[in-house]
Write an enzyme that holds these catalytic residues in place. Sequence first.
Site, short mmCIF file in Angstrom:
data_model
loop_
_atom_site.label_atom_id
_atom_site.label_comp_id
_atom_site.label_asym_id
_atom_site.label_seq_id
_atom_site.Cartn_x
_atom_site.Cartn_y
_atom_site.Cartn_z
N CYS A 112 38.81 -6.22 8.33
CA CYS A 112 39.30 -5.20 7.39
C CYS A 112 40.80 -4.92 7.52
O CYS A 112 41.41 -4.35 6.63
CB CYS A 112 38.52 -3.91 7.57
N HIS A 248 42.32 1.62 3.99
CA HIS A 248 41.12 0.80 3.91
C HIS A 248 39.96 1.69 3.46
O HIS A 248 39.81 2.81 3.95
CB HIS A 248 40.84 0.20 5.29
N ASN A 278 32.94 -1.01 0.56
CA ASN A 278 33.85 -1.59 1.55
C ASN A 278 33.91 -3.11 1.35
O ASN A 278 32.92 -3.81 1.56
CB ASN A 278 33.32 -1.26 2.96
O1 UT7 Z 1 35.29 -1.53 7.59
C1 UT7 Z 1 34.93 -1.60 8.92
C2 UT7 Z 1 35.04 -0.29 9.56
N1 UT7 Z 1 33.78 0.40 9.42
C3 UT7 Z 1 33.79 1.72 9.35
O2 UT7 Z 1 34.81 2.35 9.35
C4 UT7 Z 1 32.43 2.43 9.34
C5 UT7 Z 1 32.48 3.63 10.27
N2 UT7 Z 1 31.20 4.35 10.33
C6 UT7 Z 1 30.72 5.04 9.27
O3 UT7 Z 1 31.31 5.06 8.20
C7 UT7 Z 1 29.47 5.86 9.47
O4 UT7 Z 1 29.17 5.93 10.84
C8 UT7 Z 1 28.23 5.31 8.70
C9 UT7 Z 1 28.40 5.52 7.20
C10 UT7 Z 1 28.03 3.84 9.02
C11 UT7 Z 1 26.97 6.08 9.12
O5 UT7 Z 1 27.15 7.47 8.86
P1 UT7 Z 1 26.85 8.54 10.00
O6 UT7 Z 1 27.06 9.87 9.42
O7 UT7 Z 1 27.69 8.18 11.19
O8 UT7 Z 1 25.33 8.31 10.26
P2 UT7 Z 1 24.62 7.87 11.63
O9 UT7 Z 1 24.85 6.45 11.94
O10 UT7 Z 1 24.95 8.91 12.67
O11 UT7 Z 1 23.10 8.07 11.20
C12 UT7 Z 1 22.56 9.36 10.87
C13 UT7 Z 1 21.12 9.18 10.40
C14 UT7 Z 1 20.32 8.28 11.33
O12 UT7 Z 1 19.00 8.80 11.39
P3 UT7 Z 1 18.52 9.67 12.65
O13 UT7 Z 1 18.71 8.77 13.83
O14 UT7 Z 1 19.44 10.87 12.67
O15 UT7 Z 1 17.11 9.99 12.31
C15 UT7 Z 1 20.29 6.94 10.63
O16 UT7 Z 1 19.14 6.17 10.95
O17 UT7 Z 1 21.12 8.51 9.13
C16 UT7 Z 1 20.25 7.37 9.19
N3 UT7 Z 1 20.76 6.37 8.25
C17 UT7 Z 1 20.40 6.33 6.95
N4 UT7 Z 1 19.59 7.11 6.22
C18 UT7 Z 1 19.47 6.82 4.91
C19 UT7 Z 1 21.60 5.34 8.49
N5 UT7 Z 1 21.82 4.63 7.38
C20 UT7 Z 1 21.08 5.23 6.41
C21 UT7 Z 1 20.90 4.97 5.04
N6 UT7 Z 1 20.09 5.78 4.34
N7 UT7 Z 1 21.51 3.94 4.42
#
Ligand code: UT7
Length: 323
Positions: A112, A248, A278
Amino acid sequence: MNVGISAIGTYLPEKILHNTDLELTLETTDEWIQSRTGIKARHIAAEGEFTSHLAIAAVQNLVNKHGAAALEHVDLVIVATATPDAYFPSTAALVQAHFGLKAAAFDIMVACAGWVYALNVARAQIVAGTSQKVLVIGAETFSKIVNWYDRNTAVLFGDGAGAAILEPVGAGFGFAGFYWGADGNGAKFLHSGALGKRLPSGEPLEPFVVQNGREVFKFATRIMPEAIVQVAKNAGWQLEDIDRIVPHQANARIIEAASERLGLASSKFVVSIERHANNSAATIPLALEHGIEHNLIKQGDKVILVGFGGGLAWSAAALTWSY
Ligand code: UT7
């Protein structure tokens, strides 16, 4: 010598996949995706449509907008991509051949952060006198390396491409500073491998994108403000001098966090993630084009481009917009 961007073009594949389409195949909701990331839809390359095709289409769009003269005297093509058509030849060589350019060609792989890395390399070639005019492309087909059964990653990525011409520009315009870096210790947080490949730790790599979202989120919200501050310093600018930041497009919440940390109005940040998700190395040219088309970026504006991602790696450029 002042080097700047004199033309830009973009391409998004025809097929659009909305969040509601993903609700049918994954345990996810449109509400979760929009509120956690800002994404509404992503474009997906057709079967048989590869990164070089997207790169070529972005260059064709540049030519349609700026005229065929834009490609005259291009003597170097650089494609930033983590999803090349092949290990070799480079994607850049395929673009060079398509347009019949008398040019050197190579790819840069910094995920990225790749497009801004490529801008830094291109500018240096022009300043050194080894190139007159450089075509710098960011192009990706992440849909081909995403695990469509993993809701943690499948909802985040899309395909797309952006292309720019770099050449000498008038006094007072163009690049004023760069800032870049990498930390390979973070490889475990974000990677994608070919079958049989391994991380240095010996851990086998999956043949698709694997991300520890929370760790990358922490890294991104730290490095983006840091890179903006550093590149402004390298350019001799104060933060108040900045007219627009083109970051980005990984997550709208990362952009909001940077705006809060820096105390800069969120209206200074160009956000286009909603419609294309993304696209790794292609998001910054796509967002830049969005900023130009919506009159958010005009001649004389002090603009910062900032990328971060797999590596882990980061890159930022400060430039005064020249057209
Ligand atoms: O370009 C490369 C650089 N990449 C980035 O900059 C990405 C950086 N990270 C992020 O943008 C975020 O961490 C994500 C968008 C990937 C995830 O968001 P988050 O608020 O950090 O969610 P999380 O990973 O803490 O997950 C929270 C909950 C989890 O469930 P539990 O464990 O709390 O029950 C996940 O399993 O959300 C769940 N979850 C989803 N639920 C519905 C994860 N993905 C999904 C989904 N739909 N697609």
